[in-house]
Design a protein around this motif. Structure first.
Motif, PDB file in Angstrom:
ATOM      1  N   GLU A  96      -9.115  27.836 -45.537  1.00  0.00           N
ATOM      2  CA  GLU A  96      -8.442  27.533 -46.792  1.00  0.00           C
ATOM      3  C   GLU A  96      -7.840  28.781 -47.435  1.00  0.00           C
ATOM      4  O   GLU A  96      -6.948  28.682 -48.284  1.00  0.00           O
ATOM      5  N   GLN A  97      -8.290  29.937 -47.005  1.00  0.00           N
ATOM      6  CA  GLN A  97      -7.776  31.187 -47.555  1.00  0.00           C
ATOM      7  C   GLN A  97      -6.932  31.990 -46.570  1.00  0.00           C
ATOM      8  O   GLN A  97      -5.980  32.658 -46.979  1.00  0.00           O
ATOM      9  N   TRP A  98      -7.259  31.905 -45.275  1.00  0.00           N
ATOM     10  CA  TRP A  98      -6.667  32.857 -44.340  1.00  0.00           C
ATOM     11  C   TRP A  98      -6.069  32.241 -43.092  1.00  0.00           C
ATOM     12  O   TRP A  98      -5.740  32.969 -42.149  1.00  0.00           O
ATOM     13  N   ALA A  99      -5.894  30.949 -43.038  1.00  0.00           N
ATOM     14  CA  ALA A  99      -5.241  30.357 -41.873  1.00  0.00           C
ATOM     15  C   ALA A  99      -3.807  30.858 -41.771  1.00  0.00           C
ATOM     16  O   ALA A  99      -3.126  31.016 -42.789  1.00  0.00           O
ATOM     17  N   PRO A 100      -3.301  31.155 -40.564  1.00  0.00           N
ATOM     18  CA  PRO A 100      -1.891  31.518 -40.426  1.00  0.00           C
ATOM     19  C   PRO A 100      -1.009  30.424 -41.015  1.00  0.00           C
ATOM     20  O   PRO A 100      -1.307  29.230 -40.871  1.00  0.00           O
ATOM     21  N   TRP A 101       0.079  30.817 -41.651  1.00  0.00           N
ATOM     22  CA  TRP A 101       0.911  29.897 -42.441  1.00  0.00           C
ATOM     23  C   TRP A 101       2.209  29.600 -41.684  1.00  0.00           C
ATOM     24  O   TRP A 101       3.041  30.477 -41.490  1.00  0.00           O
ATOM     25  N   GLY A 102       2.360  28.361 -41.261  1.00  0.00           N
ATOM     26  CA  GLY A 102       3.601  28.007 -40.586  1.00  0.00           C
ATOM     27  C   GLY A 102       3.469  26.700 -39.818  1.00  0.00           C
ATOM     28  O   GLY A 102       2.354  26.220 -39.551  1.00  0.00           O
ATOM     29  N   PRO A 103       4.595  26.106 -39.419  1.00  0.00           N
ATOM     30  CA  PRO A 103       4.585  24.798 -38.763  1.00  0.00           C
ATOM     31  C   PRO A 103       4.203  24.835 -37.290  1.00  0.00           C
ATOM     32  O   PRO A 103       3.888  23.788 -36.717  1.00  0.00           O
ATOM     33  N   ASN A 104       4.221  26.021 -36.652  1.00  0.00           N
ATOM     34  CA  ASN A 104       3.948  26.105 -35.216  1.00  0.00           C
ATOM     35  C   ASN A 104       2.574  26.682 -34.923  1.00  0.00           C
ATOM     36  O   ASN A 104       2.363  27.283 -33.873  1.00  0.00           O
ATOM     37  N   VAL A 105       1.655  26.487 -35.860  1.00  0.00           N
ATOM     38  CA  VAL A 105       0.303  27.055 -35.747  1.00  0.00           C
ATOM     39  C   VAL A 105      -0.680  25.990 -35.277  1.00  0.00           C
ATOM     40  O   VAL A 105      -0.749  24.893 -35.842  1.00  0.00           O
ATOM     41  N   GLU A 106      -1.431  26.314 -34.250  1.00  0.00           N
ATOM     42  CA  GLU A 106      -2.558  25.490 -33.810  1.00  0.00           C
ATOM     43  C   GLU A 106      -3.820  26.336 -33.895  1.00  0.00           C
ATOM     44  O   GLU A 106      -3.830  27.481 -33.437  1.00  0.00           O
ATOM     45  N   ILE A 107      -4.849  25.784 -34.474  1.00  0.00           N
ATOM     46  CA  ILE A 107      -6.089  26.537 -34.674  1.00  0.00           C
ATOM     47  C   ILE A 107      -7.220  25.916 -33.867  1.00  0.00           C
ATOM     48  O   ILE A 107      -7.438  24.697 -33.908  1.00  0.00           O
ATOM     49  N   MET A 108      -7.918  26.759 -33.120  1.00  0.00           N
ATOM     50  CA  MET A 108      -9.152  26.356 -32.452  1.00  0.00           C
ATOM     51  C   MET A 108     -10.282  27.119 -33.129  1.00  0.00           C
ATOM     52  O   MET A 108     -10.440  28.323 -32.919  1.00  0.00           O
ATOM     53  N   GLN A 109     -11.031  26.435 -33.956  1.00  0.00           N
ATOM     54  CA  GLN A 109     -12.114  27.080 -34.703  1.00  0.00           C
ATOM     55  C   GLN A 109     -13.422  26.362 -34.461  1.00  0.00           C
ATOM     56  O   GLN A 109     -13.512  25.134 -34.630  1.00  0.00           O
ATOM     57  N   ARG A 110     -14.405  27.142 -34.075  1.00  0.00           N
ATOM     58  CA  ARG A 110     -15.769  26.630 -33.953  1.00  0.00           C
ATOM     59  C   ARG A 110     -16.699  27.801 -34.182  1.00  0.00           C
ATOM     60  O   ARG A 110     -16.495  28.892 -33.647  1.00  0.00           O
TER      61      ARG A 110
END
Length: 318
Positions: A285-299
């Motif tokens: 909520e604070q530091w995710a990369p900002w943009g439409p082509n972003v995919e995040i794998m977080q665990r």
């Protein structure tokens, strides 16, 4: 020297980290769109980072007296071309440290910033800070408060890349025999989140396996990362000594960028590169990369394995 006659100069102190500087770009553009001529003060790397935007960047000295001298000179030049400079708020500090406000106060500037670190008394106006919003939104909201407006931030940053920067990037790629379709990896992550290392612990294994599959893997280590890149990622094609503007072009040319929570990940998102961000303790909520082509794998605390990320990368590349 400030040369534009009739300009309305505004001195802006940048953050000290690349990712923060990138996330502050929409806020800077907003100020410019409302008639301010920006004069930025920050780290040396900011000059090339913002070169394509056309904003001058003064490198902030280390010693207090030198910083104050620098700001006083900039203030004097601003007053020369704008008689109303000293009669209005004329500086904005993005960092939350007391030193950013102190420098400006000692230089006689009428600065605005967030009210934090006990520095409100140093500011012409101190704005309340929402600690729960995304960093891009935080910088954006500060600019909105300075301007006295309310607007929503843009969905993408759209960092500009100059033809010269693309040309330099293409020359580097050609020299190293790197063909279109390469994967650019950003495996280094400075600092911690809640005292926990932000570096994906299986990045070395992932790069080794991706290279073994025949994929060209590119890495652009920073000045303090060269030795680590050579020893930890020997199968990657290293492009060393790359300035941030050219780095933007290399990111934009990549078929896919795989990154930690790090400045170049925010750069990749900002230029619209396809980005796979492998994250652990980072608060999205604070530091995710900002943009439409972003995919995040977080665990977390059990990170994604090298095989899991490799499988996703191969799907993206197919």
């Amino acid at each position: 020297m400030i040369e534009t006659v009739g300009a309305r100069p505004l001195i802006v102190r940048l953050r000290n980290f690349v990712g923060d500087a990138v996330l502050g770009l929409p806020a800077l553009r907003l100020l410019e769109q409302h008639g301010y001529q920006l004069h930025l003060v920050g780290k040396g790397w900011a000059r090339e980072l913002f070169e394509s935007e056309g904003w001058p960047v003064l490198v902030r000295p280390k010693k207090l007296r030198d910083r104050v001298k620098q700001l006083r000179a900039l203030r004097a030049e601003a007053c020369r071309i704008d008689p109303g400079f000293d009669k209005r708020p004329n500086a904005l500090a993005f960092p939350g440290a007391i030193s950013a406000a102190l420098d400006m106060r000692l230089a006689g500037l009428r600065a605005e910033a967030y009210a934090c670190d006990g520095r409100s008394w140093l500011l012409t106006r101190a704005h309340p800070m929402d600690m729960k919003v995304h960093a891009l939104r935080s910088y954006w909201d500060l600019s909105c408060a300075f301007l006295g407006i309310k607007e929503a931030p843009p969905a993408s940053i759209d960092f500009k890349i100059s033809p010269a920067q693309y040309a330099q990037a293409d020359a580097m790629l050609q020299q190293r025999g790197i063909k279109p379709g390469y994967v650019l990896v950003c495996p280094f992550a400075n600092g911690t989140t809640a005292l926990v290392d932000k570096t994906w612990p299986q990045f070395m294994s992932f790069v080794e396996r991706l290279s073994a599959s025949g994929q060209q893997v590119v890495i652009c280590p920073g000045p303090n990362e060269v030795e680590g890149a050579r020893s930890m990622y020997p199968t990657a094609l290293r492009l060393e000594g790359v300035g941030l503007g050219v780095y933007n072009a290399l990111l934009a040319r990549a078929k896919l960028v795989v990154a930690n929570d790090t400045g170049p990940a925010h750069m990749a998102a900002a230029v619209g590169a396809p980005l796979l961000s492998v994250l652990g303790p980072t608060p999205l909520e604070q530091w995710a990369p900002w943009g439409p082509n972003v995919e995040i794998m977080q665990r977390y605390p059990v990170w994604y394995t090298a095989d899991e990320v490799l499988a996703r990368v191969q799907q993206r590349l197919s």
